[in-house]
Enzyme design. Structure first.
Site, PDB file in Angstrom:
ATOM      1  CG  LEU A 181      58.688 -16.916  46.295  1.00 56.58           C
ATOM      2  CD1 LEU A 181      57.895 -15.463  46.182  1.00 56.58           C
ATOM      3  CD2 LEU A 181      59.169 -16.978  46.982  1.00 56.58           C
ATOM      4  CG  ASP A 182      55.178 -23.050  47.112  1.00 63.79           C
ATOM      5  OD1 ASP A 182      55.638 -23.614  46.166  1.00 63.79           O
ATOM      6  OD2 ASP A 182      54.613 -23.461  48.372  1.00 63.79           O
ATOM      7  NE  ARG A 183      47.867 -20.772  39.999  1.00 67.22           N
ATOM      8  CZ  ARG A 183      47.218 -20.086  40.538  1.00 67.22           C
ATOM      9  NH1 ARG A 183      46.535 -20.565  41.222  1.00 67.22           N
ATOM     10  NH2 ARG A 183      46.129 -19.794  39.596  1.00 67.22           N
TER      11      ARG A 183
END
Length: 264
Positions: A85-87
């Site tokens: 997942l994106d940060r």
């Protein structure tokens, strides 16, 4: 004849940084274990907090991949991340405890047998139409050290197919809560697609999302991986839901947007 120097034994390959065991503090171990929402003999599913990188990154801090050493047994490797997942995105993230489990899930992911759905707060108001499919190819663009994704024509040499489904769950003139389901898995796909129809995800400074809504500062990217459906290594299918975090539910309450009942 000059004698040859004695042969050196071949050097042992150095383990990759991600494979080298990492010593964690008791607090870090407790924190990582607090994110568990499902565990069995084959998998661990976590509710990743926003602000934590899944892997790599330039920030000199532990990533989720590092923190998986909290689950390693003595003399055995840590669980393996199956996807990322994106940060700044929170929510469901899947890991495998064993090599066969990781191989099985990796093949299932590549075979598009995973189904994901996200919750997002977008602005201003509901998209028009309130639901549908965004079928817009994307291309990667580098600006300095940062990578961006851009909508592009299908015949662009760098075009990658990208499709996202969306539906509005609740809305008012200020903002809307939408459910997003990606059919493909391009970097930043949901963020770019929603921005492309004039409803960027709130808190997304990279793609034009609102940083203030209704007089309230948006605390972070308002994107949460809420549900994941996938085939299990031991057979059958699993559906895992990650509760929406407090910062997002608090934003919904301030905006007067209703939250749908969490499905089991």
């Amino acid at each position: 004849m000059t004698p040859r120097p004695p042969r050196r034994p071949p050097a042992q390959p150095k383990p990759k940084a991600s494979d080298a065991p990492i010593t964690l503090t008791e607090d870090e171990i407790a924190l990582a274990r607090s994110w568990v929402i499902h565990e069995d003999d084959s998998i661990i599913v976590l509710n990743k907090p926003s602000g934590l990188s899944s892997q790599g990154g330039r920030i000199q801090a532990h990533t989720l991949d590092d923190l998986l050493w909290a689950f390693a047994r003595p003399g055995r490797p840590r669980p393996r991340l199956i996807h990322r997942l994106d940060r700044d995105t929170s929510g469901v993230i899947l890991t495998a405890k064993t090599k066969p489990g990781a191989a099985f899930l990796g093949k299932a992911l590549m075979g598009k047998r995973f189904r994901k759905s996200y919750m997002a707060i977008v602005a201003p108001g509901a998209p028009e139409p309130k639901g549908g499919m965004i079928d817009s190819p994307l291309r990667r663009e580098a600006i300095g050290r940062e990578a961006y994704m851009r909508v592009c024509p299908p015949d662009h040499p760098d075009a990658e197919t990208a499709r996202s489904r969306y539906r509005t769950l609740s809305a008012n003139p200020i903002a809307a809560l939408v459910e997003l389901s990606p059919d493909t898995g391009r970097m930043h796909q949901l963020r770019v697609h929603m921005a492309s129809i004039g409803r960027p995800i709130s808190g997304d400074s990279r793609y034009g999302g609102a940083l203030m809504l209704g007089g309230t500062a948006v605390p972070r990217l308002m994107l949460h991986a809420a549900h994941l459906v996938f085939p299990h290594p031991e057979g059958g299918e699993r559906r895992i839901a990650a509760p929406i975090p407090a910062d997002m539910t608090g934003m919904l309450e301030k905006l007067g947007l209703s939250l749908p009942e969490q499905r089991a």
